[in-house]
Write a protein that holds these residues in place. Structure first.
Motif, PDB file in Angstrom:
ATOM      1  N   ILE A 216      98.088   9.510 -14.774  1.00 34.95           N
ATOM      2  CA  ILE A 216      98.209  11.805 -14.172  1.00 34.95           C
ATOM      3  C   ILE A 216      97.604  12.152 -15.514  1.00 34.95           C
ATOM      4  N   GLY A 217      96.486  12.726 -15.046  1.00 35.09           N
ATOM      5  CA  GLY A 217      95.241  13.451 -15.971  1.00 35.09           C
ATOM      6  C   GLY A 217      94.487  12.920 -15.881  1.00 35.09           C
ATOM      7  N   GLY A 218      94.421  11.411 -15.398  1.00 39.02           N
ATOM      8  CA  GLY A 218      93.801  10.561 -15.988  1.00 39.02           C
ATOM      9  C   GLY A 218      91.541  10.932 -15.536  1.00 39.02           C
ATOM     10  N   GLN A 219      91.696  11.594 -14.376  1.00 37.18           N
ATOM     11  CA  GLN A 219      90.282  11.810 -14.089  1.00 37.18           C
ATOM     12  C   GLN A 219      89.735  10.143 -13.023  1.00 37.18           C
ATOM     13  N   GLY A 220      89.879   9.209 -13.005  1.00 40.27           N
ATOM     14  CA  GLY A 220      89.468   7.924 -11.997  1.00 40.27           C
ATOM     15  C   GLY A 220      88.544   8.042 -11.940  1.00 40.27           C
ATOM     16  N   LEU A 221      89.485   8.560 -10.608  1.00 38.11           N
ATOM     17  CA  LEU A 221      88.339   8.677  -9.109  1.00 38.11           C
ATOM     18  C   LEU A 221      86.838   9.337  -9.534  1.00 38.11           C
ATOM     19  N   ASN A 222      87.492  11.155 -10.371  1.00 40.29           N
ATOM     20  CA  ASN A 222      86.260  10.921 -10.628  1.00 40.29           C
ATOM     21  C   ASN A 222      84.820  10.872 -11.794  1.00 40.29           C
ATOM     22  N   THR A 223      85.443  10.740 -12.214  1.00 41.02           N
ATOM     23  CA  THR A 223      84.653   9.698 -13.272  1.00 41.02           C
ATOM     24  C   THR A 223      84.352   8.293 -12.676  1.00 41.02           C
ATOM     25  N   ALA A 224      84.748   7.763 -11.795  1.00 42.31           N
ATOM     26  CA  ALA A 224      84.172   6.405 -11.043  1.00 42.31           C
ATOM     27  C   ALA A 224      83.188   7.015 -10.266  1.00 42.31           C
ATOM     28  N   LEU A 225      83.502   8.478  -9.565  1.00 43.13           N
ATOM     29  CA  LEU A 225      82.049   8.285  -8.867  1.00 43.13           C
ATOM     30  C   LEU A 225      80.977   9.234  -9.173  1.00 43.13           C
ATOM     31  N   GLN A 226      81.355   9.663 -10.795  1.00 44.15           N
ATOM     32  CA  GLN A 226      80.283  10.174 -10.947  1.00 44.15           C
ATOM     33  C   GLN A 226      79.288   9.103 -11.826  1.00 44.15           C
ATOM     34  N   ASP A 227      80.253   7.937 -11.841  1.00 47.02           N
ATOM     35  CA  ASP A 227      79.497   7.221 -12.573  1.00 47.02           C
ATOM     36  C   ASP A 227      78.223   5.936 -11.809  1.00 47.02           C
ATOM     37  N   ALA A 228      78.743   6.171 -10.837  1.00 52.56           N
ATOM     38  CA  ALA A 228      78.163   5.832  -9.594  1.00 52.56           C
ATOM     39  C   ALA A 228      76.630   6.588  -8.903  1.00 52.56           C
ATOM     40  N   LEU A 229      77.215   7.495  -9.217  1.00 50.81           N
ATOM     41  CA  LEU A 229      75.694   8.411  -8.786  1.00 50.81           C
ATOM     42  C   LEU A 229      74.094   8.606  -9.921  1.00 50.81           C
ATOM     43  N   SER A 230      75.454   8.345 -11.033  1.00 44.62           N
ATOM     44  CA  SER A 230      73.821   8.106 -12.319  1.00 44.62           C
ATOM     45  C   SER A 230      73.248   6.345 -12.067  1.00 44.62           C
ATOM     46  N   LEU A 231      74.404   5.361 -12.210  1.00 48.21           N
ATOM     47  CA  LEU A 231      74.061   3.780 -11.595  1.00 48.21           C
ATOM     48  C   LEU A 231      73.271   4.271 -10.514  1.00 48.21           C
ATOM     49  N   GLY A 232      73.407   4.490  -9.621  1.00 44.11           N
ATOM     50  CA  GLY A 232      72.662   4.013  -8.523  1.00 44.11           C
ATOM     51  C   GLY A 232      71.171   4.492  -8.712  1.00 44.11           C
ATOM     52  N   ASP A 233      71.116   5.657  -9.150  1.00 42.49           N
ATOM     53  CA  ASP A 233      69.591   6.495  -9.512  1.00 42.49           C
ATOM     54  C   ASP A 233      68.749   5.561 -10.280  1.00 42.49           C
ATOM     55  N   ALA A 234      69.852   5.201 -11.577  1.00 39.40           N
ATOM     56  CA  ALA A 234      69.378   4.148 -12.319  1.00 39.40           C
ATOM     57  C   ALA A 234      69.086   3.104 -12.225  1.00 39.40           C
ATOM     58  N   LEU A 235      69.236   2.350 -10.670  1.00 42.78           N
ATOM     59  CA  LEU A 235      69.143   0.966 -10.483  1.00 42.78           C
ATOM     60  C   LEU A 235      68.055   1.407  -9.686  1.00 42.78           C
ATOM     61  N   LEU A 236      67.809   2.267  -8.668  1.00 43.38           N
ATOM     62  CA  LEU A 236      67.295   2.513  -8.104  1.00 43.38           C
ATOM     63  C   LEU A 236      65.896   2.896  -8.717  1.00 43.38           C
ATOM     64  N   ARG A 237      65.462   3.344 -10.020  1.00 44.37           N
ATOM     65  CA  ARG A 237      64.023   3.424 -10.582  1.00 44.37           C
ATOM     66  C   ARG A 237      64.258   1.697 -11.387  1.00 44.37           C
ATOM     67  N   HIS A 238      65.210   0.886 -11.785  1.00 43.99           N
ATOM     68  CA  HIS A 238      64.399  -0.153 -12.039  1.00 43.99           C
ATOM     69  C   HIS A 238      64.209  -1.200 -11.550  1.00 43.99           C
ATOM     70  N   ALA A 239      64.249  -0.748  -9.935  1.00 43.88           N
ATOM     71  CA  ALA A 239      63.815  -1.349  -8.806  1.00 43.88           C
ATOM     72  C   ALA A 239      62.503  -1.351  -8.342  1.00 43.88           C
ATOM     73  N   GLU A 240      62.008   0.145  -9.292  1.00 41.29           N
ATOM     74  CA  GLU A 240      60.405   0.585  -9.264  1.00 41.29           C
ATOM     75  C   GLU A 240      59.969  -0.150 -10.582  1.00 41.29           C
ATOM     76  N   ASP A 241      59.944  -0.175 -11.595  1.00 36.94           N
ATOM     77  CA  ASP A 241      59.473  -0.468 -12.846  1.00 36.94           C
ATOM     78  C   ASP A 241      60.056  -1.770 -13.395  1.00 36.94           C
ATOM     79  N   GLY A 242      60.532  -2.094 -12.597  1.00 40.70           N
ATOM     80  CA  GLY A 242      61.836  -3.276 -13.880  1.00 40.70           C
ATOM     81  C   GLY A 242      62.387  -3.185 -14.752  1.00 40.70           C
ATOM     82  N   LYS A 243      62.468  -1.507 -15.394  1.00 41.16           N
ATOM     83  CA  LYS A 243      62.919  -1.351 -16.787  1.00 41.16           C
ATOM     84  C   LYS A 243      64.275  -0.556 -16.484  1.00 41.16           C
TER      85      LYS A 243
END
Length: 306
Positions: A216-243
């Motif tokens: 209750i009041g946890g925001q588990g799903l909200n925070t997970a989706l927000q994580d996924a957006l940022s991590l997905g973008d960061a993983l794409l960048r890693h695929a490009e430069d390996g950093k």
């Protein structure tokens, strides 16, 4: 919960739409399945992790129903989004602290009325909160009930939930009055999960695996989706430069916000019913709970629009 979203910073939305977890999962799986670069093995369980090295990860999975053979999968990264009881987290040796709340939630099931909108509604009052979740199980709507009176009997829970919901829901209110039964109620215990690290070499934790929230009041799903957006973008960048700077940078920016949110949840029971003259824990956090931490909203908007 309501508010003027259009007046909040860095968001193009003027409203929020609450959907059930099952509906969201189905939509996400359908979108992922359309990508040519993705092979989907839904309903599989990670049995072991043979390598967790960045760029050379290897794990073995098998169908959860036991009806198929084990498969060895190789990838640059392993992203564990398998919940509070994450088996991937355990298999890769990431230490985790699981903290149980000192109160429980009473769930009141009722058959979902015909043509009832599949929209989650939260009914907050000084003496508690009732959250209605249509389709939480096939054919059923659950009323997640969190009462100030923690000693309330199942009969009292049903009576209170029926009265609260009926005040503003002309469809579900009568259904509760006719169908809800004290003997069908059950309780769940909220938990907080705090992983010692969100990254162990090539293994990344996402959502509840890294930072499970109260129900209750946890925001588990909200925070997970927000994580996924940022991590997905960061993983794409890693695929490009390996950093890995973007991945580690996300964790460094994100973790203090999540830690503060979890700290606040430790007093969540009292915060529903502040003392006379005190402000509710929820009221000043409307934007934060609905949209996430302010300094990352523009990033999420740009990533989603790309």
């Amino acid at each position: 919960m309501a508010g003027a979203f259009g007046e909040l910073a860095d968001t193009p939305a003027d409203h929020a739409l609450n959907v059930t977890q099952g509906s969201l999962r189905r939509t996400l799986l359908e979108r992922v399945a359309t990508r040519e670069s993705v092979t989907l093995h839904a309903g599989s369980e990670v049995k072991r992790v043979d390598s967790a090295l960045v760029g050379a990860c290897r794990c073995v999975v098998s169908p959860v129903d036991g009806g198929g053979q084990e498969m060895a999968l190789e990838s640059r990264w392993i992203v564990a989004a398998d919940g509070k009881q994450s088996s991937t987290r355990a298999l890769t040796g990431i230490e985790t602290h699981l903290e149980r709340a000192d109160y429980g939630l009473a769930l009141v099931p009722v058959p979902t009325p015909r043509n009832y909108p599949r929209t989650i509604r939260a009914h907050r009052r000084p003496d508690g909160m009732a959250t209605t979740v249509p389709g939480a199980s096939p054919g059923l709507t659950y009323v997640f009930t969190h009462m100030a009176d923690r000693t309330a009997s199942p009969e009292q829970v049903v009576q209170w939930a029926t009265r609260v919901v009926a005040a503003s829901d002309e469809i579900l209110g009568p259904a509760l009055a006719a169908e809800a039964r004290p003997e069908r109620t059950f309780r769940i215990e909220p938990q907080i999960v705090n992983a010692a690290a969100w990254r162990n070499d090539g293994v990344l934790l996402l959502g509840d695996s890294a930072h499970g929230m109260h129900n209750i009041g946890g925001q588990g799903l909200n925070t997970a989706l927000q994580d996924a957006l940022s991590l997905g973008d960061a993983l794409l960048r890693h695929a490009e430069d390996g950093k890995t700077e973007r991945i580690d940078g996300f964790i460094d920016r994100r973790r203090p916000f999540i830690d503060r949110l979890q700290d606040a949840q430790r007093t969540l029971g009292e915060a529903f019913w502040p003392e006379a003259g005190a402000e509710s824990w929820f009221r000043p956090r409307f934007a934060e709970l609905s949209l996430g931490q302010q300094e990352m909203r523009r990033d999420w908007r740009d990533i989603a629009a790309a």
